[in-house]
Design a protein around this motif. Structure first.
Motif, PDB file in Angstrom:
ATOM      1  N   CYS A  96       0.841  -1.207   0.000  1.00  0.00           N
ATOM      2  CA  CYS A  96       0.000   0.000   0.000  1.00  0.00           C
ATOM      3  C   CYS A  96       0.873   1.252   0.000  1.00  0.00           C
ATOM      4  CB  CYS A  96      -0.927   0.015   1.212  1.00  0.00           C
ATOM      5  SG  CYS A  96      -2.090  -1.355   1.301  1.00  0.00           S
ATOM      6  N   PHE A  97       1.917   1.250   0.811  1.00  0.00           N
ATOM      7  CA  PHE A  97       2.843   2.386   0.864  1.00  0.00           C
ATOM      8  C   PHE A  97       3.626   2.492  -0.443  1.00  0.00           C
ATOM      9  CE2 PHE A  97       1.978   1.547   5.290  1.00  0.00           C
ATOM     10  CZ  PHE A  97       2.009   2.789   5.896  1.00  0.00           C
ATOM     11  N   GLY A  98       4.104   1.346  -0.940  1.00  0.00           N
ATOM     12  CA  GLY A  98       4.844   1.344  -2.204  1.00  0.00           C
ATOM     13  C   GLY A  98       4.001   1.862  -3.352  1.00  0.00           C
ATOM     14  N   THR A  99       2.702   1.520  -3.318  1.00  0.00           N
ATOM     15  CA  THR A  99       1.793   1.991  -4.359  1.00  0.00           C
ATOM     16  C   THR A  99       1.625   3.507  -4.294  1.00  0.00           C
ATOM     17  OG1 THR A  99       0.639  -0.122  -4.402  1.00  0.00           O
ATOM     18  CG2 THR A  99      -0.551   1.769  -5.278  1.00  0.00           C
ATOM     19  N   ILE A 101       3.874   5.633  -3.174  1.00  0.00           N
ATOM     20  CA  ILE A 101       5.135   6.186  -3.672  1.00  0.00           C
ATOM     21  C   ILE A 101       5.158   6.129  -5.193  1.00  0.00           C
ATOM     22  CG2 ILE A 101       7.631   5.764  -3.803  1.00  0.00           C
ATOM     23  CD1 ILE A 101       7.435   4.882  -0.808  1.00  0.00           C
ATOM     24  N   SER A 102       4.762   4.984  -5.749  1.00  0.00           N
ATOM     25  CA  SER A 102       4.739   4.821  -7.197  1.00  0.00           C
ATOM     26  C   SER A 102       3.749   5.784  -7.849  1.00  0.00           C
ATOM     27  CB  SER A 102       4.383   3.366  -7.537  1.00  0.00           C
ATOM     28  OG  SER A 102       4.346   3.167  -8.922  1.00  0.00           O
ATOM     29  N   CYS A 103       2.592   5.943  -7.240  1.00  0.00           N
ATOM     30  CA  CYS A 103       1.580   6.871  -7.742  1.00  0.00           C
ATOM     31  C   CYS A 103       2.118   8.295  -7.734  1.00  0.00           C
ATOM     32  CB  CYS A 103       0.313   6.774  -6.885  1.00  0.00           C
ATOM     33  SG  CYS A 103      -0.941   7.994  -7.308  1.00  0.00           S
ATOM     34  N   THR A 104       2.757   8.683  -6.651  1.00  0.00           N
ATOM     35  CA  THR A 104       3.310  10.035  -6.544  1.00  0.00           C
ATOM     36  C   THR A 104       4.325  10.277  -7.652  1.00  0.00           C
ATOM     37  OG1 THR A 104       2.958  10.058  -4.153  1.00  0.00           O
ATOM     38  CG2 THR A 104       4.569  11.628  -5.029  1.00  0.00           C
ATOM     39  N   ALA A 105       5.175   9.281  -7.896  1.00  0.00           N
ATOM     40  CA  ALA A 105       6.198   9.420  -8.932  1.00  0.00           C
ATOM     41  C   ALA A 105       5.588   9.514 -10.324  1.00  0.00           C
ATOM     42  CB  ALA A 105       7.174   8.242  -8.868  1.00  0.00           C
ATOM     43  N   LYS A 129      -4.819  12.451  -6.072  1.00  0.00           N
ATOM     44  CA  LYS A 129      -4.573  11.354  -7.014  1.00  0.00           C
ATOM     45  C   LYS A 129      -4.054  10.067  -6.390  1.00  0.00           C
ATOM     46  CE  LYS A 129      -3.809  14.466 -10.882  1.00  0.00           C
ATOM     47  NZ  LYS A 129      -2.879  14.883 -11.936  1.00  0.00           N
ATOM     48  N   CYS A 130      -3.450  10.147  -5.207  1.00  0.00           N
ATOM     49  CA  CYS A 130      -2.815   8.951  -4.636  1.00  0.00           C
ATOM     50  C   CYS A 130      -3.351   8.543  -3.269  1.00  0.00           C
ATOM     51  CB  CYS A 130      -1.302   9.167  -4.535  1.00  0.00           C
ATOM     52  SG  CYS A 130      -0.526   9.579  -6.109  1.00  0.00           S
ATOM     53  N   ARG A 131      -3.708   9.513  -2.457  1.00  0.00           N
ATOM     54  CA  ARG A 131      -4.131   9.200  -1.094  1.00  0.00           C
ATOM     55  C   ARG A 131      -5.400   8.346  -1.043  1.00  0.00           C
ATOM     56  NH1 ARG A 131      -3.452  12.850   3.641  1.00  0.00           N
ATOM     57  NH2 ARG A 131      -1.374  13.025   2.798  1.00  0.00           N
ATOM     58  N   PRO A 132      -6.422   8.575  -1.876  1.00  0.00           N
ATOM     59  CA  PRO A 132      -7.633   7.728  -1.763  1.00  0.00           C
ATOM     60  C   PRO A 132      -7.337   6.236  -1.924  1.00  0.00           C
ATOM     61  CG  PRO A 132      -8.127   9.685  -3.042  1.00  0.00           C
ATOM     62  CD  PRO A 132      -6.631   9.673  -2.836  1.00  0.00           C
ATOM     63  N   ALA A 133      -6.495   5.878  -2.877  1.00  0.00           N
ATOM     64  CA  ALA A 133      -6.150   4.462  -3.064  1.00  0.00           C
ATOM     65  C   ALA A 133      -5.334   3.945  -1.884  1.00  0.00           C
ATOM     66  CB  ALA A 133      -5.382   4.269  -4.372  1.00  0.00           C
ATOM     67  N   CYS A 137      -6.546   0.918   0.499  1.00  0.00           N
ATOM     68  CA  CYS A 137      -5.678  -0.256   0.606  1.00  0.00           C
ATOM     69  C   CYS A 137      -5.251  -0.498   2.048  1.00  0.00           C
ATOM     70  CB  CYS A 137      -4.450  -0.053  -0.274  1.00  0.00           C
ATOM     71  SG  CYS A 137      -3.205  -1.356  -0.190  1.00  0.00           S
ATOM     72  N   SER A 138      -4.747   0.539   2.692  1.00  0.00           N
ATOM     73  CA  SER A 138      -4.130   0.383   4.008  1.00  0.00           C
ATOM     74  C   SER A 138      -5.122   0.426   5.163  1.00  0.00           C
ATOM     75  CB  SER A 138      -3.085   1.483   4.226  1.00  0.00           C
ATOM     76  OG  SER A 138      -3.710   2.749   4.330  1.00  0.00           O
ATOM     77  N   GLY A 139      -6.198   1.183   4.995  1.00  0.00           N
ATOM     78  CA  GLY A 139      -7.110   1.426   6.103  1.00  0.00           C
ATOM     79  C   GLY A 139      -6.640   2.578   6.977  1.00  0.00           C
ATOM     80  N   ILE A 140      -5.508   3.175   6.622  1.00  0.00           N
ATOM     81  CA  ILE A 140      -4.946   4.307   7.366  1.00  0.00           C
ATOM     82  C   ILE A 140      -5.510   5.593   6.768  1.00  0.00           C
ATOM     83  CG2 ILE A 140      -2.831   5.597   7.875  1.00  0.00           C
ATOM     84  CD1 ILE A 140      -1.366   2.844   7.730  1.00  0.00           C
TER      85      ILE A 140
END
Length: 150
Positions: A96-99, A101-105, A129-133, A137-140
């Motif tokens: 979830c975190f890697g995703t 990071i990848s989304c941000t990039a 663009k990235c935080r909702p996913a 995913c994480s529940g955080i």
């Protein structure tokens, strides 16, 4: 002349068929690497991951995301491994975190190249663009903001 028209029609038909086949293949393939499916939700809220998030992940979130993002240049597999190594999350949770990071990039690279999370335009882009996913995913749902870290 009639032969040239027939060849032209044949080429157009062939091009349309190739396009239709490409669209069909795209519609039928599995989710892209990094996409979140409905089965992949709240992967970081298990007791094991939640303890690690509270103890180490939350306080180091901005540093971890920045460091792993730069080290891995946004590559999902590398970023996931980096986050997992730093915090000890399960593979699913670290993804979830890697995703993110990848989304941000890939989706926010322009504003984030200019100051990273200190740039309000970068933060706005990742929130949209990235935080909702990431949250799904994480529940955080609460992550530190740069303003809070000062």
């Amino acid at each position: 002349m009639a032969l040239l028209r027939a060849r032209g029609r044949l080429l157009v038909c062939l091009a349309v068929c190739i396009l239709a086949l490409a669209l069909l293949r795209r519609a039928l393939r599995s989710p892209e690497e990094g996409e979140i499916t409905s089965e992949e939700t709240s992967l970081c809220t298990s007791s094991e991951n939640a303890k690690k998030w509270k103890a180490k992940g939350y306080p180091n979130f901005l540093e971890d995301m920045d460091s792993c993002g730069r080290q891995c240049m946004g590559r999902l597999t590398c970023a996931t491994k980096c986050i997992r190594t730093r915090n000890g999350y399960t593979e699913d949770c670290a993804t979830c975190f890697g995703t993110m990071i990848s989304c941000t990039a890939s989706k926010c690279w322009a504003p984030c190249m200019k100051g990273g999370d200190q740039n309000p335009a970068c933060r706005a882009c990742t929130r949209k663009k990235c935080r909702p996913a990431f949250e799904a995913c994480s529940g955080i749902t609460k992550t530190p903001e740069p303003e809070e870290a000062k």
